[in-house]
Design a protein around this motif. Structure first.
Motif, short mmCIF file in Angstrom:
data_model
loop_
_atom_site.label_atom_id
_atom_site.label_comp_id
_atom_site.label_asym_id
_atom_site.label_seq_id
_atom_site.Cartn_x
_atom_site.Cartn_y
_atom_site.Cartn_z
N VAL A 119 47.14 45.56 37.20
CA VAL A 119 46.54 44.70 36.25
C VAL A 119 46.26 43.36 36.97
N LEU A 120 47.51 42.69 37.32
CA LEU A 120 47.55 41.57 38.03
C LEU A 120 46.66 41.45 39.27
N THR A 121 46.62 42.48 40.00
CA THR A 121 45.92 42.57 41.14
C THR A 121 44.57 42.31 40.81
N ALA A 122 44.01 43.41 39.74
CA ALA A 122 42.71 43.22 39.53
C ALA A 122 42.24 41.97 38.96
N ARG A 123 42.88 41.27 38.25
CA ARG A 123 42.57 40.06 37.49
C ARG A 123 42.79 38.73 38.81
N SER A 124 43.63 39.18 39.67
CA SER A 124 43.56 38.14 40.81
C SER A 124 42.33 38.21 41.85
N GLN A 125 41.84 39.68 41.93
CA GLN A 125 40.47 40.07 42.64
C GLN A 125 39.35 39.19 41.97
N LEU A 126 39.40 39.52 40.53
CA LEU A 126 38.08 39.08 39.95
C LEU A 126 38.25 37.44 39.90
N ALA A 127 39.12 36.87 39.92
CA ALA A 127 39.23 35.36 39.98
C ALA A 127 38.84 34.88 41.20
N LYS A 178 34.24 44.89 34.43
CA LYS A 178 34.33 46.59 34.07
C LYS A 178 35.17 47.08 34.71
N ASN A 179 35.70 46.71 35.99
CA ASN A 179 36.72 47.11 36.61
C ASN A 179 38.08 46.99 36.11
N LEU A 231 39.17 48.90 44.35
CA LEU A 231 38.95 47.69 44.80
C LEU A 231 37.89 47.59 46.13
N ASP A 232 38.24 48.40 46.87
CA ASP A 232 37.61 48.50 48.24
C ASP A 232 35.99 48.91 48.12
N ALA A 233 36.13 50.13 47.08
CA ALA A 233 34.75 50.81 46.80
C ALA A 233 33.84 49.65 46.02
N GLU A 234 34.35 49.03 45.18
CA GLU A 234 33.81 48.03 44.45
C GLU A 234 33.11 46.78 45.18
#
Length: 270
Positions: free
Chosen positions: A23-31, A4-5, A233-236
């Motif tokens: 976007v790349l940071t979010a994808r990396s964190q999800l992975a 969702k994030n 990202l930190d809050a999530e």
């Protein structure tokens, strides 16, 4: 990080308010967060295989429902004290008690109601339990054993067979007292664990609620351009960690409840 994030970041990028780096940071964190799932699935498989064996089925053939903590309901309040009579049907106590009765019968003494009757609480820990506390007021089997010396004298000489019977009875008496003390200690430990579980569950529930609110506000702030991706990202991450901690607190309460039922004995567990 959740999908969702990631969608939130991708939508922001498409709207021109985000960057490709976001976007790349979010994808990396999800992975990265996804890598935590396989070990958890492995633990689930091991638990399901163990349940299959208990039901008499092969792990591959067992048809077990998908586990869900929401389907398990415990009383709102669990006991902080139980009468000692509830533990009297434990197999170890019954076996030791039968052995003691047989030993006392061998020396010609009838015994009854040697089992102590008291209230077990969370504060009655194993270190605090002693034979003097539990077998009080002359009810100790040791009091019974000490009174056997005079009656078994025969012409001033203690027969070897009688001496051996009394010695065996004293051994069984010691084993019985130790078995009862250990059983009471296990019950007390379980009660104490449930007391701590209640405190932990309340704290984790409040933490999860606060983290959820923070994550929602941070996402809204990001959409309005008032917060950065790192804040989201930190809050999530904090929210997901609090959810995991709450689930573990609930699971621990279930396990400690099961341990209490096992410590009390089959008469109550069923």
């Amino acid at each position: 990080m959740t999908a969702k994030n990631l969608r939130l970041v991708e939508e922001a990028r498409a709207a021109g308010s985000g960057s490709q780096l976001d976007v790349l940071t979010a994808r990396s964190q999800l992975a990265s967060d996804t890598t935590q799932l396989p070990p958890l699935r492995q633990q689930l498989d091991v638990a399901q295989h163990a349940l299959a064996v208990l039901t008499g089925a092969a792990p591959a053939d067992a048809e077990l429902p998908a586990p869900s903590l929401g389907q398990i309901n415990l009383p709102t309040e669990l006991p902080l004290s139980v009468p000692s009579e509830l533990a009297h049907r434990r197999p170890d106590i019954l076996a030791s008690e039968a052995q003691l009765h047989a030993a006392t019968a061998a020396v010609g003494v009838a015994t009854s109601n040697l089992y102590p009757h008291l209230t077990l609480t969370a504060s009655t820990g194993q270190e605090a339990i002693t034979a003097g506390d539990v077998f009080a007021n002359g009810s100790s089997v040791w009091s019974l054993a000490s009174g056997l010396v005079a009656p078994v004298f025969d012409g001033g000489t203690l027969r070897a067979q009688q001496r051996a019977a009394v010695a065996a009875m004293r051994v069984d008496a010691a084993n019985y007292e130790q078995t009862v003390l250990e059983a009471f200690g296990q019950v007390a430990d379980s009660l104490q664990a449930l007391s701590h579980d209640a405190e932990t569950l309340q704290a984790e529930t409040e933490a999860e609620s606060a983290a959820s609110g923070t994550a929602d506000l941070t996402r809204k702030a990001y959409q309005e351009g008032e917060a950065g991706l790192l804040q989201v990202l930190d809050a999530e991450r904090r929210f997901q960690q609090s959810r995991l901690a709450l689930a573990r607190a609930k699971a621990q309460r279930y396990m400690d409840t099961a341990q209490l039922l096992l410590a009390i004995g089959p008469g109550v567990a069923q």
